[in-house]
Each structure stands twice: as structure tokens, then as C-alpha cells.
Design a protein around this motif. Structure first.
Motif, PDB file in Angstrom:
ATOM      1  N   SER A   1       0.815  -1.222   0.000  1.00 50.05           N
ATOM      2  CA  SER A   1       0.000   0.000   0.000  1.00 50.05           C
ATOM      3  C   SER A   1       0.843   1.263   0.000  1.00 50.05           C
ATOM      4  O   SER A   1       0.341   2.341  -0.282  1.00 50.05           O
ATOM      5  CB  SER A   1      -0.919   0.013   1.226  1.00 50.05           C
ATOM      6  OG  SER A   1      -0.156  -0.005   2.423  1.00 50.05           O
ATOM      7  N   SER A   2       2.151   1.134   0.299  1.00 49.85           N
ATOM      8  CA  SER A   2       3.012   2.310   0.370  1.00 49.85           C
ATOM      9  C   SER A   2       4.309   2.048  -0.387  1.00 49.85           C
ATOM     10  O   SER A   2       4.991   1.052  -0.137  1.00 49.85           O
ATOM     11  CB  SER A   2       3.320   2.654   1.832  1.00 49.85           C
ATOM     12  OG  SER A   2       4.210   3.747   1.911  1.00 49.85           O
ATOM     13  N   LEU A   3       4.643   2.956  -1.317  1.00 58.03           N
ATOM     14  CA  LEU A   3       5.872   2.830  -2.105  1.00 58.03           C
ATOM     15  C   LEU A   3       6.631   4.145  -2.049  1.00 58.03           C
ATOM     16  O   LEU A   3       6.110   5.196  -2.417  1.00 58.03           O
ATOM     17  CB  LEU A   3       5.537   2.476  -3.557  1.00 58.03           C
ATOM     18  CG  LEU A   3       6.727   2.327  -4.515  1.00 58.03           C
ATOM     19  CD1 LEU A   3       7.638   1.185  -4.057  1.00 58.03           C
ATOM     20  CD2 LEU A   3       6.245   2.094  -5.941  1.00 58.03           C
ATOM     21  N   ASN A   4       7.881   4.081  -1.562  1.00 56.11           N
ATOM     22  CA  ASN A   4       8.734   5.265  -1.451  1.00 56.11           C
ATOM     23  C   ASN A   4       9.976   5.071  -2.304  1.00 56.11           C
ATOM     24  O   ASN A   4      10.698   4.081  -2.135  1.00 56.11           O
ATOM     25  CB  ASN A   4       9.156   5.499   0.009  1.00 56.11           C
ATOM     26  CG  ASN A   4       7.970   5.618   0.937  1.00 56.11           C
ATOM     27  OD1 ASN A   4       6.920   6.117   0.541  1.00 56.11           O
ATOM     28  ND2 ASN A   4       8.126   5.168   2.168  1.00 56.11           N
ATOM     29  N   LEU A   5      10.235   6.008  -3.205  1.00 57.67           N
ATOM     30  CA  LEU A   5      11.414   5.954  -4.064  1.00 57.67           C
ATOM     31  C   LEU A   5      12.295   7.141  -3.755  1.00 57.67           C
ATOM     32  O   LEU A   5      11.880   8.299  -3.891  1.00 57.67           O
ATOM     33  CB  LEU A   5      11.003   5.973  -5.538  1.00 57.67           C
ATOM     34  CG  LEU A   5      10.097   4.838  -6.011  1.00 57.67           C
ATOM     35  CD1 LEU A   5       9.718   5.048  -7.462  1.00 57.67           C
ATOM     36  CD2 LEU A   5      10.765   3.486  -5.826  1.00 57.67           C
ATOM     37  N   LYS A   6      13.524   6.876  -3.317  1.00 51.95           N
ATOM     38  CA  LYS A   6      14.442   7.932  -2.928  1.00 51.95           C
ATOM     39  C   LYS A   6      15.777   7.739  -3.625  1.00 51.95           C
ATOM     40  O   LYS A   6      16.126   6.635  -4.029  1.00 51.95           O
ATOM     41  CB  LYS A   6      14.637   7.943  -1.405  1.00 51.95           C
ATOM     42  CG  LYS A   6      13.350   8.184  -0.615  1.00 51.95           C
ATOM     43  CD  LYS A   6      13.625   8.230   0.871  1.00 51.95           C
ATOM     44  CE  LYS A   6      12.340   8.512   1.637  1.00 51.95           C
ATOM     45  NZ  LYS A   6      12.587   8.596   3.102  1.00 51.95           N
ATOM     46  N   GLY A   7      16.535   8.816  -3.750  1.00 52.49           N
ATOM     47  CA  GLY A   7      17.848   8.720  -4.362  1.00 52.49           C
ATOM     48  C   GLY A   7      17.882   9.338  -5.745  1.00 52.49           C
ATOM     49  O   GLY A   7      16.994  10.096  -6.136  1.00 52.49           O
ATOM     50  N   GLN A   8      18.893   8.969  -6.551  1.00 52.68           N
ATOM     51  CA  GLN A   8      19.094   9.575  -7.866  1.00 52.68           C
ATOM     52  C   GLN A   8      18.513   8.706  -8.979  1.00 52.68           C
ATOM     53  O   GLN A   8      19.147   8.486  -9.997  1.00 52.68           O
ATOM     54  CB  GLN A   8      20.592   9.787  -8.094  1.00 52.68           C
ATOM     55  CG  GLN A   8      21.250  10.731  -7.091  1.00 52.68           C
ATOM     56  CD  GLN A   8      20.572  12.093  -7.073  1.00 52.68           C
ATOM     57  OE1 GLN A   8      19.796  12.388  -6.181  1.00 52.68           O
ATOM     58  NE2 GLN A   8      20.863  12.903  -8.079  1.00 52.68           N
ATOM     59  N   TRP A   9      17.313   8.201  -8.779  1.00 52.25           N
ATOM     60  CA  TRP A   9      16.702   7.362  -9.793  1.00 52.25           C
ATOM     61  C   TRP A   9      16.110   8.214 -10.913  1.00 52.25           C
ATOM     62  O   TRP A   9      15.781   9.381 -10.735  1.00 52.25           O
ATOM     63  CB  TRP A   9      15.623   6.471  -9.172  1.00 52.25           C
ATOM     64  CG  TRP A   9      14.646   7.181  -8.298  1.00 52.25           C
ATOM     65  CD1 TRP A   9      14.713   7.345  -6.949  1.00 52.25           C
ATOM     66  CD2 TRP A   9      13.471   7.862  -8.719  1.00 52.25           C
ATOM     67  NE1 TRP A   9      13.656   8.076  -6.491  1.00 52.25           N
ATOM     68  CE2 TRP A   9      12.863   8.416  -7.560  1.00 52.25           C
ATOM     69  CE3 TRP A   9      12.845   8.065  -9.947  1.00 52.25           C
ATOM     70  CZ2 TRP A   9      11.688   9.146  -7.607  1.00 52.25           C
ATOM     71  CZ3 TRP A   9      11.672   8.793  -9.989  1.00 52.25           C
ATOM     72  CH2 TRP A   9      11.111   9.322  -8.832  1.00 52.25           C
ATOM     73  N   ILE A  10      15.977   7.595 -12.083  1.00 52.91           N
ATOM     74  CA  ILE A  10      15.463   8.274 -13.278  1.00 52.91           C
ATOM     75  C   ILE A  10      14.245   7.509 -13.792  1.00 52.91           C
ATOM     76  O   ILE A  10      14.294   6.290 -13.956  1.00 52.91           O
ATOM     77  CB  ILE A  10      16.529   8.343 -14.395  1.00 52.91           C
ATOM     78  CG1 ILE A  10      17.782   9.072 -13.888  1.00 52.91           C
ATOM     79  CG2 ILE A  10      15.980   9.040 -15.635  1.00 52.91           C
ATOM     80  CD1 ILE A  10      18.953   9.005 -14.853  1.00 52.91           C
ATOM     81  N   ILE A  11      13.156   8.233 -14.045  1.00 54.99           N
ATOM     82  CA  ILE A  11      11.951   7.631 -14.605  1.00 54.99           C
ATOM     83  C   ILE A  11      11.198   8.724 -15.374  1.00 54.99           C
ATOM     84  O   ILE A  11      11.134   9.867 -14.936  1.00 54.99           O
ATOM     85  CB  ILE A  11      11.054   7.032 -13.490  1.00 54.99           C
ATOM     86  CG1 ILE A  11       9.875   6.263 -14.089  1.00 54.99           C
ATOM     87  CG2 ILE A  11      10.584   8.108 -12.538  1.00 54.99           C
ATOM     88  CD1 ILE A  11       9.057   5.502 -13.046  1.00 54.99           C
ATOM     89  N   SER A  12      10.685   8.382 -16.543  1.00 55.78           N
ATOM     90  CA  SER A  12       9.971   9.366 -17.351  1.00 55.78           C
ATOM     91  C   SER A  12       8.566   9.587 -16.778  1.00 55.78           C
ATOM     92  O   SER A  12       7.992   8.686 -16.162  1.00 55.78           O
ATOM     93  CB  SER A  12       9.869   8.902 -18.799  1.00 55.78           C
ATOM     94  OG  SER A  12       9.023   7.767 -18.892  1.00 55.78           O
ATOM     95  N   PRO A  13       7.989  10.773 -16.972  1.00 62.93           N
ATOM     96  CA  PRO A  13       6.624  11.031 -16.488  1.00 62.93           C
ATOM     97  C   PRO A  13       5.611  10.047 -17.066  1.00 62.93           C
ATOM     98  O   PRO A  13       4.695   9.603 -16.364  1.00 62.93           O
ATOM     99  CB  PRO A  13       6.345  12.463 -16.956  1.00 62.93           C
ATOM    100  CG  PRO A  13       7.690  13.086 -17.104  1.00 62.93           C
ATOM    101  CD  PRO A  13       8.594  11.981 -17.550  1.00 62.93           C
ATOM    102  N   GLU A  14       5.777   9.697 -18.357  1.00 60.60           N
ATOM    103  CA  GLU A  14       4.846   8.767 -18.999  1.00 60.60           C
ATOM    104  C   GLU A  14       4.895   7.397 -18.331  1.00 60.60           C
ATOM    105  O   GLU A  14       3.862   6.777 -18.082  1.00 60.60           O
ATOM    106  CB  GLU A  14       5.169   8.635 -20.491  1.00 60.60           C
ATOM    107  CG  GLU A  14       4.991   9.911 -21.304  1.00 60.60           C
ATOM    108  CD  GLU A  14       6.144  10.910 -21.105  1.00 60.60           C
ATOM    109  OE1 GLU A  14       7.197  10.495 -20.570  1.00 60.60           O
ATOM    110  OE2 GLU A  14       5.957  12.088 -21.441  1.00 60.60           O
ATOM    111  N   TYR A  15       6.132   6.949 -18.017  1.00 61.60           N
ATOM    112  CA  TYR A  15       6.241   5.628 -17.408  1.00 61.60           C
ATOM    113  C   TYR A  15       5.737   5.642 -15.966  1.00 61.60           C
ATOM    114  O   TYR A  15       5.196   4.651 -15.483  1.00 61.60           O
ATOM    115  CB  TYR A  15       7.679   5.120 -17.451  1.00 61.60           C
ATOM    116  CG  TYR A  15       7.767   3.663 -17.052  1.00 61.60           C
ATOM    117  CD1 TYR A  15       7.542   2.661 -17.981  1.00 61.60           C
ATOM    118  CD2 TYR A  15       8.016   3.296 -15.734  1.00 61.60           C
ATOM    119  CE1 TYR A  15       7.581   1.330 -17.621  1.00 61.60           C
ATOM    120  CE2 TYR A  15       8.047   1.968 -15.361  1.00 61.60           C
ATOM    121  CZ  TYR A  15       7.823   0.983 -16.317  1.00 61.60           C
ATOM    122  OH  TYR A  15       7.842  -0.326 -15.952  1.00 61.60           O
TER     123      TYR A  15
END
Length: 550
Positions: free
Chosen positions: A462-476
Motif C-alpha cells: 500500500s506504500s511505495l517510497n522511491l528515494k535517491g538519484q533514480w530516473i523515470i519518465s513522467p509517462e512511465y
């Protein structure tokens, strides 16, 4: 009614709000108001808010007699930090002082209001006798509020502090004399210049400390050895012990005496204020803890220095240990090998955390932590894995160690693109994960990672936290939210690569889910250096309209 209360107690549910209270007991007003005190006390214990308990005071005399001790067993907890509330509490306690104590304060420069000196406003109840949680910081801060609101601070700051301490000491003496027993005593945050409280009153006060359950003493004060020895002589049933600022041999030895004097110590926390100095941990203290190996369930080290500790081997035999945590601790890297062969059959939580990953003195050996995870994989439910110097090697070893863990509900881990396959194995075996925090080191594109894992996340997530220097496109990002197998209710995104377009993608996703009348996010926190003020403004406007936190 009795069986209903019994069920409520066993369920360990949150306190019953007053609305529910009325639903349960308004069916027969005569029956409720004539309940015996024992039943009323059981009921009122669930009414944790001040408003609900205060309402009970006004029903009738018998309800007032039952509710008052509950309100006053820990009055500062219900004051919500308001200086006006704490001022009223101190004012009531001051009216309870005997004539000798009032005269002593007046003779030493404390200007007490005339109604207190003359006893005009005599208390209805013996309020000090109800206190069960004696905390120096509560009393001292309350006295400071009372002094500011009633007396007014003097021009001489040193004299003002002296008078506040004087009042605090007299109130401590009042509580020592009036209270039959205490559950909690906290001597934390004692000003350095304060004469050691309690010590003059401990002798002969065996009764009020004989059932003490929790003792806290995290302080710069230089007389802690006397405090530890005095408490050890009168209290042997302490279950929770939190100490810090132990900085010389006499205090270390006295702390050992206090620990060994207990018959069933369950929780131990060693901590200190990192802005001042780290708490030095010695093997002598850990050996003292070994005397409680059958009972200790929780051990926490916070801002501790293990440089002078030869080994943690004394902790390896704790058969009932459920929780072990290291927060901002230094020089534990070569001490963790004591846990390589340790098997804690009940261990549910293991946690490491530090913000200072750049310094080698904070590093932890991944091999030793991985061995601990593998040894306790059957029982672990919450895991906070450390960040170490060599991110690539350490993260791979730690992620690999998770493969056998089937019961983890809360996971926080540092990982990179090379750890995907190992993490896939973890997801295949785990069906209970509720919260995941992934810290991506370096500039990592995580789209491939989520392409592989999107359908493997358990339904419980139910909870997802993404931290750091990750890269993801807005569309994805939008695709991830729509196609994820789990129903994510809370999403936290922190990366320097975040832009206004990512915020727009989340807003579009929420709108589409709302239109389709499908479950959507309850909260979303997005932050990034590349977000413009305009993007933040649009996010705030959307929040105000939809109650989603962006």
C-alpha cells in the motif's frame, strides 16, 4: 456490558472515541450512571482525550471521583504542549504544597500569588497523589510556563533559572510524599546546573518506586552514578530502561548495577545527543545486559560509539529478542561479526540508519548483516538495511540475503540496477509486503526494474517510497501506477530528476481513476530540485480540490 468490554480490551484496538462511547452506553442512562466505580474505571481508561474525560467529570459526583485520578495520572500528556494548560496544572500543584514548602519558596525569593500562600483556593482532591508518570522535563517546563505567565521572568536570567529549579524540587518532594506508586520516572533533560533531584527523597521511599515499570535518564548531569545506584536499591521490576550521557567509569559501573538488579528487563535503549557527543558503549555494559538475556525483547542504540567495545558477543544469546536497532552509530563495522552465527528465533525487526554515509566510521560490513538476515529469515517482519561505502557490492549481498524472507511487511533498502534479479526472487517468495522504500544510488534508470517487477508486487503493498538519484519518465510513472498489481495508496517520490511533468502525470492518473470510480492514491509526496514554482503552485491547487497531498 462486561463481555463487551472484555472483547474490546483483548482486541487492543485504538481508544474508543466519545461518539462510540455514547453508542455503547446511552441505551440506559440510569444503568450507566449507577455503575460501580470498578466498571466506570475500566470504561474511562479508553477515553484518552481530555475533552471526553472532562465531560465525565460533570455527570455526577461518583463519575467525577473516578475520572479525576485518570485525568491526573499524566496531566501533561493531555495538555497538548499548550503553555496555558501546563500553567494551570502547575498552579493546582502549588496549591497542594504544605505551608512549610510555600514559606521555603517565599523565603528564597519566589513570589507566590496570595491565593496560594493563604490557601484560599484549596484543592478539592489530593491531585499529586494521582500522578503515575513523573517526568522532570514536564514539571520543569510547566514551571517555566507558569513562571512566565503568572510571575513574569526576572531581569536576571540566572536568578530566574534558580527559582524555577527551586519550585521544581519542592514539587518533586510533594510527589514523593503524596504518591503511593509511580509507573514511569524520567530524569531526562535535566539542566546541568540542577542539583540532583530525587536523591534526598529516595531513602525510605521504597513503596512508591517498588513497582516502577519505566525509567529514563538521558542527561548531561554529572551525578548519574548516584541516581542509578539509588534507583537500583528501590526498584527491581523495571521493564523499560532508557539511559544516555554515561561518560565515566563510575557511571558505567552504576548502570551495570541497575541493570543486574532488575528481575525482568524487557526494553533497553542507549542514546545520546549527537550535537554534544556520542554515547560510548563498553563491553562491560553489554555484559550487564546479558544478565537479562531471557527477558530482553528490544535493544536500541542511538548515536553510540562502539570504538572501545571489544565485541557484541554478549548480545548474541538473547533468545527472546524481537527488535534490534542501530541509529547513527559509529565504529560498529568490525563488531557485527558477533552476530554472524547468532540465531534470534523471535526477531521481527532489524534496523540500521545513518545520514552520514560518506564517512567510513558509519559503514557496516554487508557480509555480517546478510548473515544475520539469513539466520533470522523466518521471523523477520520489518527490515531497515544499512547503506555502506561500496554501494554496488553491499547492496547486492543484502538484497540477496532477503530471498528467503517470506514475512517481511516493511522493507527499506538501498539498491541499484544490478540487484533486479535478486529482488525478483524476494518478491516471488514474499506475499505480505505492505511498505517498500527503495533508495537508488547513482543515476539509475528504474523503468526496466519496474517493467520486471510490476506484476510481482504483492496485493498487500500500500506504500511505495522511491528515494535517491533514480530516473523515470513522467509517462512511465503514470503507466506504473495504472498497471501495478498492488493498490498503492501512498506514494513518495524524491529525486533530483523530478520535474513539473512528473507532477502532471500523477495528477492525470488521479483524475482518470476518479472518473472511472476506481481506488486511487490517498497521499502522494513529490519533491525534486527541478520542480518550478509554477509546478508547485499547480500541485497545491490540485491538493486543495482533491484532498490528495502532493
Amino acid at each position: 456490558m462486561g463481555s463487551a468490554l472484555s472483547c474490546l480490551k483483548q482486541s487492543q484496538s485504538p481508544p474508543i472515541p466519545s461518539v462510540v462511547f455514547e453508542r455503547y452506553f446511552s441505551f440506559n442512562r440510569n444503568t450507566v450512571t449507577s455503575l460501580p466505580p470498578e466498571c466506570l474505571r475500566e470504561i474511562f481508561e479508553y477515553l484518552e482525550t481530555k475533552g471526553s474525560l472532562y465531560s465525565c467529570l460533570l455527570v455526577n459526583r461518583s463519575w467525577c471521583k473516578v475520572a479525576t485520578p485518570i485525568l491526573w495520572k499524566s496531566p501533561f500528556k493531555l495538555s497538548n504542549g499548550l503553555s496555558t494548560e501546563s500553567t494551570k496544572i502547575i498552579q493546582v500543584y502549588l496549591t497542594c504544597l504544605n505551608r512549610k514548602s510555600k514559606q521555603y519558596l517565599c523565603n528564597n525569593g519566589v513570589i507566590l500569588p496570595s491565593n496560594i500562600i493563604e490557601g484560599i483556593s484549596s484543592p478539592i482532591f489530593d491531585y499529586p497523589s494521582f500522578l503515575r508518570e513523573l517526568k522532570f522535563s514536564d514539571i520543569y517546563n510547566g514551571v517555566s510556563d507558569w513562571f512566565s505567565n503568572v510571575i513574569g521572568n526576572l531581569g536576571d536570567e540566572q536568578q530566574t533559572t534558580f527559582l524555577k529549579i527551586l519550585i521544581t524540587e519542592q514539587l518533586f518532594k510533594l510527589f514523593m510524599n503524596q504518591c503511593s506508586t509511580f509507573d514511569i520516572i524520567s530524569l531526562s533533560d535535566i539542566p546541568y546546573e540542577t542539583p540532583t533531584p530525587l536523591l534526598p527523597f529516595l531513602t525510605g521511599s521504597v513503596n512508591c518506586f517498588s513497582r516502577l515499570k519505566s525509567f529514563h535518564c538521558v542527561s548531561k548531569h554529572n551525578n548519574k552514578s548516584e541516581i542509578f545506584r539509588a534507583i537500583s536499591q528501590v526498584s527491581e521490576f523495571i521493564e523499560t530502561l532508557e539511559v544516555g550521557g554515561v561518560d565515566h567509569d563510575m557511571e558505567v559501573k552504576a548502570l551495570g548495577v541497575l541493570i543486574r538488579a532488575q528481575k525482568k528487563l524487557k526494553k533497553f535503549k542507549y542514546t545520546w545527543d549527537y550535537q554534544t557527543k556520542y554515547q560510548v558503549v563498553l563491553s562491560e555494559t553489554l555484559c550487564a545486559l546479558k544478565s537479562q538475556s531471557k527477558f530482553l525483547t528490544t535493544i536500541q542504540f542511538e548515536y553510540c560509539n562502539f570504538h572501545h567495545c571489544n565485541s557484541m558477543e554478549a548480545l548474541a544469546d538473547f533468545e527472546n529478542l524481537e527488535y534490534i536497532q542501530f541509529i547513527h552509530c559509529i565504529y560498529i563495522g568490525d563488531k557485527m561479526n558477533s552476530f554472524t552465527n547468532a540465531k534470534f528465533p523471535r526477531l521481527k525487526y532489524v534496523g540500521f540508519y545513518t545520514n552520514y554515509i560518506e564517512s567510513p566510521r558509519y559503514w557496516v560490513c554487508p557480509d555480517d548483516v546478510a548473515a544475520l538476515i539469513e539466520n533470522c529469515h523466518n521471523s523477520l517482519e520489518q527490515v531497515l538495511l544499512p547503506r555502506t561505502g561500496n554501494c554496488t557490492i553491499s547492496s547486492h549481498k543484502l538484497v540477496k540475503a532477503l530471498r528467503l524472507c517470506r514475512n517481511i511487511k516493511d522493507l527499506k533498502i538501498q539498491m541499484g540496477e544490478g540487484d533486479i534479479e535478486e529482488f525478483l526472487e524476494f518478491l516471488k517468495n514474499n506475499e505480505r509486503l505492505e511498505k517498500a522504500t527503495l533508495i537508488c544510488y547513482g543515476d539509475s534508470n528504474i523503468e526496466y526494474f519496474f517493467t520486471k517487477t510490476n506484476q510481482l508486487w504483492p496485493n498487500t503493498l500500500s506504500s511505495l517510497n522511491l528515494k535517491g538519484q533514480w530516473i523515470i519518465s513522467p509517462e512511465y510513472l503514470k503507466t506504473l501506477l495504472k498497471e501495478c498489481k498492488s493498490s498503492i495508496k501512498q506514494l513518495d517520490l524524491h529525486s533530483s530528476h523530478i520535474t513539473d511533468d512528473h507532477v502532471g502525470a500523477v495528477i492525470e492518473y488521479v483524475k482518470e481513476m476518479r472518473s472511472a470510480k476506481k481506488t486511487t492514491l490517498h497521499s502522494c509526496l513529490i519533491s525534486g530540485e527541478r520542480m518550478s514554482e509554477e509546478g508547485r503552485r499547480k500541485a497545491r491547487e490540485f491538493v486543495n480540490l482533491t484532498k490528495i497531498f502532493l
